[in-house]
Design an enzyme around this catalytic site. Structure first.
Site, PDB file in Angstrom:
ATOM      1  N   HIS A  62     -60.477 -10.351  27.867  1.00 53.59           N
ATOM      2  CA  HIS A  62     -59.177 -10.381  29.070  1.00 53.59           C
ATOM      3  C   HIS A  62     -59.614  -9.720  30.604  1.00 53.59           C
ATOM      4  O   HIS A  62     -59.444 -10.257  31.504  1.00 53.59           O
ATOM      5  CB  HIS A  62     -58.836  -8.674  29.054  1.00 53.59           C
ATOM      6  CG  HIS A  62     -58.252  -8.787  27.639  1.00 53.59           C
ATOM      7  ND1 HIS A  62     -57.412  -9.518  27.292  1.00 53.59           N
ATOM      8  CD2 HIS A  62     -58.081  -8.175  26.809  1.00 53.59           C
ATOM      9  CE1 HIS A  62     -57.406  -9.393  26.228  1.00 53.59           C
ATOM     10  NE2 HIS A  62     -57.930  -8.381  25.413  1.00 53.59           N
ATOM     11  N   HIS A  92     -64.707  -3.247  35.895  1.00 59.39           N
ATOM     12  CA  HIS A  92     -63.874  -4.648  35.691  1.00 59.39           C
ATOM     13  C   HIS A  92     -63.192  -5.345  36.913  1.00 59.39           C
ATOM     14  O   HIS A  92     -63.504  -4.681  38.157  1.00 59.39           O
ATOM     15  CB  HIS A  92     -63.228  -4.703  34.239  1.00 59.39           C
ATOM     16  CG  HIS A  92     -62.295  -4.157  33.943  1.00 59.39           C
ATOM     17  ND1 HIS A  92     -61.786  -2.379  34.292  1.00 59.39           N
ATOM     18  CD2 HIS A  92     -60.600  -4.143  34.615  1.00 59.39           C
ATOM     19  CE1 HIS A  92     -60.851  -2.110  34.412  1.00 59.39           C
ATOM     20  NE2 HIS A  92     -60.344  -2.941  35.172  1.00 59.39           N
ATOM     21  N   HIS A  94     -59.977  -8.271  37.972  1.00 58.27           N
ATOM     22  CA  HIS A  94     -58.908  -9.136  38.283  1.00 58.27           C
ATOM     23  C   HIS A  94     -59.518 -10.501  38.907  1.00 58.27           C
ATOM     24  O   HIS A  94     -58.833  -9.973  40.099  1.00 58.27           O
ATOM     25  CB  HIS A  94     -57.379  -8.570  37.492  1.00 58.27           C
ATOM     26  CG  HIS A  94     -57.531  -7.089  36.928  1.00 58.27           C
ATOM     27  ND1 HIS A  94     -56.822  -7.037  35.948  1.00 58.27           N
ATOM     28  CD2 HIS A  94     -57.853  -5.962  36.833  1.00 58.27           C
ATOM     29  CE1 HIS A  94     -57.083  -6.371  35.355  1.00 58.27           C
ATOM     30  NE2 HIS A  94     -57.848  -5.141  35.959  1.00 58.27           N
ATOM     31  N   GLU A 104     -54.454  -7.448  41.845  1.00 58.25           N
ATOM     32  CA  GLU A 104     -53.167  -6.435  40.488  1.00 58.25           C
ATOM     33  C   GLU A 104     -52.551  -5.500  42.270  1.00 58.25           C
ATOM     34  O   GLU A 104     -51.034  -5.986  42.255  1.00 58.25           O
ATOM     35  CB  GLU A 104     -53.748  -5.845  39.350  1.00 58.25           C
ATOM     36  CG  GLU A 104     -54.437  -6.143  39.049  1.00 58.25           C
ATOM     37  CD  GLU A 104     -54.269  -5.951  37.051  1.00 58.25           C
ATOM     38  OE1 GLU A 104     -54.526  -4.920  36.930  1.00 58.25           O
ATOM     39  OE2 GLU A 104     -53.996  -6.683  36.308  1.00 58.25           O
ATOM     40  N   HIS A 117     -62.157  -2.758  39.343  1.00 57.24           N
ATOM     41  CA  HIS A 117     -61.315  -1.080  38.804  1.00 57.24           C
ATOM     42  C   HIS A 117     -63.186  -0.736  37.920  1.00 57.24           C
ATOM     43  O   HIS A 117     -63.582  -1.791  37.271  1.00 57.24           O
ATOM     44  CB  HIS A 117     -60.024  -1.673  37.584  1.00 57.24           C
ATOM     45  CG  HIS A 117     -59.089  -2.060  38.378  1.00 57.24           C
ATOM     46  ND1 HIS A 117     -58.050  -2.976  37.103  1.00 57.24           N
ATOM     47  CD2 HIS A 117     -58.615  -1.842  39.248  1.00 57.24           C
ATOM     48  CE1 HIS A 117     -56.925  -2.788  38.303  1.00 57.24           C
ATOM     49  NE2 HIS A 117     -57.701  -2.400  39.621  1.00 57.24           N
ATOM     50  N   THR A 188     -53.562  -1.249  33.198  1.00 57.73           N
ATOM     51  CA  THR A 188     -52.577  -2.319  33.417  1.00 57.73           C
ATOM     52  C   THR A 188     -52.549  -3.502  32.887  1.00 57.73           C
ATOM     53  O   THR A 188     -52.004  -4.227  33.144  1.00 57.73           O
ATOM     54  CB  THR A 188     -53.101  -2.717  35.099  1.00 57.73           C
ATOM     55  OG1 THR A 188     -54.602  -3.014  34.498  1.00 57.73           O
ATOM     56  CG2 THR A 188     -52.688  -1.891  36.405  1.00 57.73           C
TER      57      THR A 188
END
Ligand SMILES: NS(O)(O)c1ccc(OCc2cn(-c3ccccc3)nn2)cc1
Ligand SMILES: [Zn+2]
Length: 250
Positions: A62, A92, A94, A104, A117, A188
């Site tokens: 992910h 990590h 996004h 996010e 994050h 999230t």
């Protein structure tokens, strides 16, 4: 995993397997600075990522994630809205398929190309990360917005250059100013537990367009499967449901 970011397994479907997706403390949110409440009682953030050695960089299907040995409090965050120190477990990212989306959290509806994050857990109160994930004061995640500039950010250069286990000082991923917004929220991604004290930094850090391109070369899929580029691995903003966002700064 049975969830993802695609048409059939993406954020709008998650509530079927994880009903808390429609809860009252979901993340991310759209941060509207004019509506945030300056709270003079909020302490400054204390982040001590001393020589905590990271484990390995991995693609968990992910995101790209750097795990930390979380046996001691060498790498921890405290102060701010937190009642105790929280131990760094992993960080990590996004990101989007292009620079106009990817983060996010959003600010007045504006997305950033990427969001980091840093995931911490309350090791003073809970025995394991798994226990902390289940508790409303179990986790603290620091969100840092990433903007794309032509110059490379040395620290990140080091991370994306050596895709193997490395001693990494995540302090190089933090901006000089630690002003932040904070609010009670959730993971999230599934299991979406409402166990996160969110600390979103006001100031973004810069990464190079080359580093941003590296993220987009990652895949959601494994060797055997048909290749799907790992991009747009972000959940859109969720309803505030009456929560108050506090600011550490005027
Ligand atoms: N994107 S985010 O920063 O909000 C974020 C941060 C951490 C996350 O952990 C997923 C997770 C792991 N575990 C777990 C449970 C038992 C044992 C070990 C791990 N449970 N949930 C998900 C999203
Ligand atoms: Zn995340």
């Amino acid at each position: 995993h049975s969830w993802g970011y695609g048409q059939n397994d993406g954020p709008s479907e998650w509530h079927k397997l994880y009903p808390v997706a429609q809860g009252n403390c979901q993340s991310p949110i759209d941060i509207i600075p004019a509506q945030a409440i300056y709270d003079p009682c909020l302490k400054p953030l204390s982040i001590s990522y001393r020589s905590g050695s990271s484990l390995d960089i991995s693609n968990n299907g992910h995101s790209v994630m750097v795990d930390f040995k979380d046996m001691d409090d060498k790498t921890a965050i405290y102060g701010g809205p937190l009642e105790s120190s929280y131990r760094l477990k992993q960080f990590h990212f996004h990101w989007g398929a292009s620079d106009d989306s990817g983060s996010e959290h959003t600010i007045n509806g504006k997305s950033f190309p990427c969001e980091l994050h840093l995931v911490h857990w309350n090791a003073k109160k809970y025995m394991t990360f798994a226990d902390a994930v289940e508790a409303t004061d179990g986790l603290a995640v620091t969100g840092v917005f990433l903007e794309v500039r032509k110059t490379a950010q040395a620290g990140l250069q080091q991370k994306t250059e050596k895709n193997n286990s490395l001693h990494f000082n995540p302090t190089s991923l933090l901006p000089p100013c630690l002003d932040y917004w904070t609010y009670p929220g959730s993971l999230t991604t599934p299991p979406l537990n409402e166990s996160v004290t969110w600390i979103v930094l006001k100031e973004a850090i810069q990464i190079s367009d080359k580093q941003m391109e590296k993220f987009r070369t990652l895949l959601f899929t494994t060797e055997e499967e048909e290749r799907i580029q790992m991009v747009n691995n972000f959940r859109p903003p969720q309803p505030l449901k009456g929560r108050v966002v506090r600011a550490s700064f005027k």
